[in-house]
Design a protein around this motif. Structure first.
Motif, PDB file in Angstrom:
ATOM      1  N   GLY A  66       5.024  32.147 -22.054  1.00 49.52           N
ATOM      2  CA  GLY A  66       3.728  31.782 -21.496  1.00 49.52           C
ATOM      3  C   GLY A  66       2.580  32.023 -22.451  1.00 49.52           C
ATOM      4  O   GLY A  66       2.749  32.466 -23.591  1.00 49.52           O
ATOM      5  N   LEU A 104      11.481  32.233 -20.126  1.00 53.32           N
ATOM      6  CA  LEU A 104      10.120  31.781 -19.851  1.00 53.32           C
ATOM      7  C   LEU A 104       9.168  32.323 -20.910  1.00 53.32           C
ATOM      8  O   LEU A 104       9.166  33.514 -21.207  1.00 53.32           O
ATOM      9  CB  LEU A 104       9.689  32.256 -18.465  1.00 53.32           C
ATOM     10  CG  LEU A 104       8.482  31.565 -17.816  1.00 53.32           C
ATOM     11  CD1 LEU A 104       8.755  30.086 -17.617  1.00 53.32           C
ATOM     12  CD2 LEU A 104       8.172  32.224 -16.469  1.00 53.32           C
ATOM     13  N   SER A 136       3.207  29.907 -25.763  1.00 56.01           N
ATOM     14  CA  SER A 136       3.609  28.592 -25.273  1.00 56.01           C
ATOM     15  C   SER A 136       2.762  27.497 -25.908  1.00 56.01           C
ATOM     16  O   SER A 136       3.287  26.476 -26.377  1.00 56.01           O
ATOM     17  CB  SER A 136       3.481  28.544 -23.749  1.00 56.01           C
ATOM     18  OG  SER A 136       3.705  27.235 -23.265  1.00 56.01           O
ATOM     19  N   ALA A 145       8.052  26.851 -12.057  1.00 59.46           N
ATOM     20  CA  ALA A 145       8.948  27.346 -13.100  1.00 59.46           C
ATOM     21  C   ALA A 145      10.224  27.930 -12.503  1.00 59.46           C
ATOM     22  O   ALA A 145      11.332  27.680 -12.982  1.00 59.46           O
ATOM     23  CB  ALA A 145       8.225  28.393 -13.950  1.00 59.46           C
ATOM     24  N   ARG A 149       7.605  22.117 -20.471  1.00 59.16           N
ATOM     25  CA  ARG A 149       6.296  22.717 -20.214  1.00 59.16           C
ATOM     26  C   ARG A 149       5.799  22.390 -18.811  1.00 59.16           C
ATOM     27  O   ARG A 149       5.906  21.256 -18.336  1.00 59.16           O
ATOM     28  CB  ARG A 149       5.277  22.218 -21.237  1.00 59.16           C
ATOM     29  CG  ARG A 149       3.874  22.805 -21.045  1.00 59.16           C
ATOM     30  CD  ARG A 149       2.933  22.384 -22.159  1.00 59.16           C
ATOM     31  NE  ARG A 149       2.784  20.931 -22.233  1.00 59.16           N
ATOM     32  CZ  ARG A 149       2.093  20.308 -23.185  1.00 59.16           C
ATOM     33  NH1 ARG A 149       1.511  21.006 -24.147  1.00 59.16           N
ATOM     34  NH2 ARG A 149       1.996  18.991 -23.175  1.00 59.16           N
ATOM     35  N   THR A 163      -3.333  27.595 -16.701  1.00 56.46           N
ATOM     36  CA  THR A 163      -2.243  28.323 -17.346  1.00 56.46           C
ATOM     37  C   THR A 163      -1.122  27.349 -17.701  1.00 56.46           C
ATOM     38  O   THR A 163      -1.073  26.236 -17.186  1.00 56.46           O
ATOM     39  CB  THR A 163      -1.702  29.442 -16.430  1.00 56.46           C
ATOM     40  OG1 THR A 163      -0.795  30.262 -17.155  1.00 56.46           O
ATOM     41  CG2 THR A 163      -0.987  28.857 -15.223  1.00 56.46           C
ATOM     42  N   GLU A 164      -0.247  27.779 -18.588  1.00 59.14           N
ATOM     43  CA  GLU A 164       0.940  26.986 -18.920  1.00 59.14           C
ATOM     44  C   GLU A 164       2.109  27.928 -19.164  1.00 59.14           C
ATOM     45  O   GLU A 164       1.947  29.065 -19.582  1.00 59.14           O
ATOM     46  CB  GLU A 164       0.709  26.105 -20.149  1.00 59.14           C
ATOM     47  CG  GLU A 164       0.608  26.839 -21.475  1.00 59.14           C
ATOM     48  CD  GLU A 164       0.582  25.885 -22.662  1.00 59.14           C
ATOM     49  OE1 GLU A 164       1.609  25.793 -23.361  1.00 59.14           O
ATOM     50  OE2 GLU A 164      -0.467  25.241 -22.880  1.00 59.14           O
ATOM     51  N   ARG A 165       3.293  27.420 -18.871  1.00 55.44           N
ATOM     52  CA  ARG A 165       4.529  28.153 -19.119  1.00 55.44           C
ATOM     53  C   ARG A 165       5.549  27.178 -19.703  1.00 55.44           C
ATOM     54  O   ARG A 165       5.576  26.000 -19.347  1.00 55.44           O
ATOM     55  CB  ARG A 165       5.096  28.758 -17.824  1.00 55.44           C
ATOM     56  CG  ARG A 165       4.215  29.803 -17.169  1.00 55.44           C
ATOM     57  CD  ARG A 165       4.211  31.110 -17.953  1.00 55.44           C
ATOM     58  NE  ARG A 165       3.461  32.145 -17.239  1.00 55.44           N
ATOM     59  CZ  ARG A 165       2.152  32.333 -17.354  1.00 55.44           C
ATOM     60  NH1 ARG A 165       1.439  31.527 -18.136  1.00 55.44           N
ATOM     61  NH2 ARG A 165       1.560  33.297 -16.684  1.00 55.44           N
ATOM     62  N   SER A 195       3.920  29.224 -11.596  1.00 58.07           N
ATOM     63  CA  SER A 195       4.943  30.240 -11.360  1.00 58.07           C
ATOM     64  C   SER A 195       6.011  29.734 -10.393  1.00 58.07           C
ATOM     65  O   SER A 195       7.216  29.880 -10.628  1.00 58.07           O
ATOM     66  CB  SER A 195       4.296  31.512 -10.812  1.00 58.07           C
ATOM     67  OG  SER A 195       5.267  32.494 -10.538  1.00 58.07           O
TER      68      SER A 195
END
Length: 452
Positions: free
Chosen positions: A313, A311, A317, A296, A284, A207-209, A293
């Motif tokens: 996601g 934020l 993102s 961040a 990022r 995952t990325e945020r 999570s």
């Protein structure tokens, strides 16, 4: 040289494409053809332009040749071992196809190779693996994962002597002595004709945020990015888009929508940040969901003095960082498409102040990546594209600049690649001569001469 096969370029009958133009296009079939063609070029004292699909043809100086060595037929994936995180592929393979293949195994090139089609106005999807290595243009994750040369394990190539050679291997421990394949990365085809390369691939993050800070000026944004990159939260991208650049992206979106929804929506990510009328600073985080999570939340708290972070996601993102990677606000068919574009590398701590002054003094627009270490500058047209002023200022901070987008007339009068110091230039020339003493390969592309 093979007896009776190809004595000089005018005897390269099986390889010459009948195009009806003054340019001879040599359509090679395999690596042996490349070797024979280069030897014939040496014998005929005919320099060659090395070309895959020509997606980066407009970068650099006009080359002193009317003969093109087309390597696009070398397009096979010869070995892919996902469990070993390596792929071996011929240099003319379309990059999009290779990216699709490794994506099917949830893998990627960690250095995020740039797609120059948006910036140069070329047809998308035309880049090749050889062009990716030869240009060495890495994306936002360069600050964490390194560049293309750091992921190049080995290469087969043909030198300007007409000799095939192999450098490196399929694993890092096979590399002994001089790691010659690293020299090919960023050489723009001036040292050798790559025929096959072996690259590391990496698993894609779960995952990325992206944390977005609003309304920071360039210098303050530079400090925020520096703080984020110096934190323990493993930031994999740090970029800043001043509001004028976001506005340019939004104008490009409007133009794209007028031409068709698919084209417009493809550049909507950064454009969507323009609605508040404020600059956007992007940070990022990637990894497993629970870790991202936690990081961040902690990073947002650490940067609270710079403002409240929002934020973003998922796919949104990822789209933001593609737009940063490909410099979408300066797209060739966008609002700033007629302006020359510079790629500027400088010490990250100097980036904000340098870019802010550059935009103010020229009336241009700037985007920041690599935490301030990489600047993209679209500058209003000028006789020398502001090269003299730009490079004088960069000399004071130890930076360099490449004129990545400009028409051919401008590229004939301005040094596209940053002029090297005398000692460095002498060393670079010794390296080039050790690979290609007669300057057969991409002659004149890197250094402006009277014949380019």
């Amino acid at each position: 040289m093979p007896s009776g096969r190809w004595q000089a370029l005018h005897l390269l009958g099986p390889l010459l494409e009948a195009s009806g133009s003054a340019v001879n296009i040599l359509q090679i079939r395999d690596a042996a053809d490349v070797e024979a063609a280069v030897r014939a070029a040496i014998a005929g004292e005919q320099p060659l332009e090395i070309r895959g699909h020509g997606s980066k043809q407009s970068i650099g100086h006009a080359m002193a040749t009317n003969a093109v060595l087309d390597v696009s037929a070398l397009n096979a994936v010869t070995c892919y071992e996902p469990n070993e995180l390596i792929i071996t592929v011929q240099a003319g393979a379309p990059l999009d196809d290779v990216l699709s293949l490794i994506d099917s195994k949830n893998q990627e090139f960690a250095f995020e190779p740039m797609d120059t089609a948006v910036l140069l106005g070329a047809r998308s999807g035309r880049g090749t693996v050889g062009g990716m290595i030869g240009a060495g243009l890495a994306g936002p994750r360069r600050i964490k994962a390194g560049g293309a040369r750091d992921h190049l394990l080995g290469a087969h190539a043909v030198s300007g002597f007409g000799d095939s050679f192999k450098a490196g291997g399929r694993v890092v421990k096979n590399v002994t002595g001089y790691d010659l394949c690293k020299l090919l990365a960023g050489s723009w085809g001036t040292l050798a004709v790559m025929t096959e390369v072996t690259l590391k691939v990496m698993p894609k993050a779960e995952t990325e945020r992206t944390l977005v800070l609003r309304g920071l000026d360039d210098v303050t944004a530079n400090r925020a990015m520096t703080a984020a990159l110096g934190s323990p939260y493993d930031v994999s991208g740090a970029a800043h888009a001043p509001h004028p650049a976001l506005r340019a992206a939004a104008q490009g979106l409007a133009q794209g929508l007028a031409q068709g929804l698919a084209q417009g929506s493809a550049r909507g990510a950064l454009a969507g940040l323009a609605s508040t009328g404020q600059a956007a600073t992007l940070l990022r985080l990637e990894g497993i969901a629970a870790s991202v999570s936690h990081r961040a939340t902690a990073l947002a708290a650490e940067l609270a003095s710079f403002g409240t972070a929002e934020l973003i996601g998922g796919a949104e993102s990822a789209a933001l960082w593609r737009d940063i990677r490909d410099v979408m606000p300066f797209a060739a068919d966008g609002a700033l498409g007629a302006w020359p574009v510079w790629r500027i590398v400088c010490p990250p701590a100097c980036g904000g102040a340098f870019g802010q002054a550059l935009a103010r003094d020229t009336g241009g627009e700037v985007i920041y990546d690599w935490g301030g270490g990489l600047l993209w500058a679209a500058l209003p047209p000028a006789t020398d594209a502001h090269a003299t002023m730009l490079r004088r200022r960069l000399a004071a901070i130890g930076g360099h600049a490449t004129l990545l987008r400009a028409d051919e007339g401008l590229r004939r009068t301005v040094d596209v690649f940053h002029p090297q110091a005398k000692g460095v230039a002498a060393l670079a020339e010794r390296v080039r001569q050790s690979f290609d003493p007669k300057s057969i390969l991409n002659r004149g592309r890197l250094v402006r001469t009277s014949i380019s």
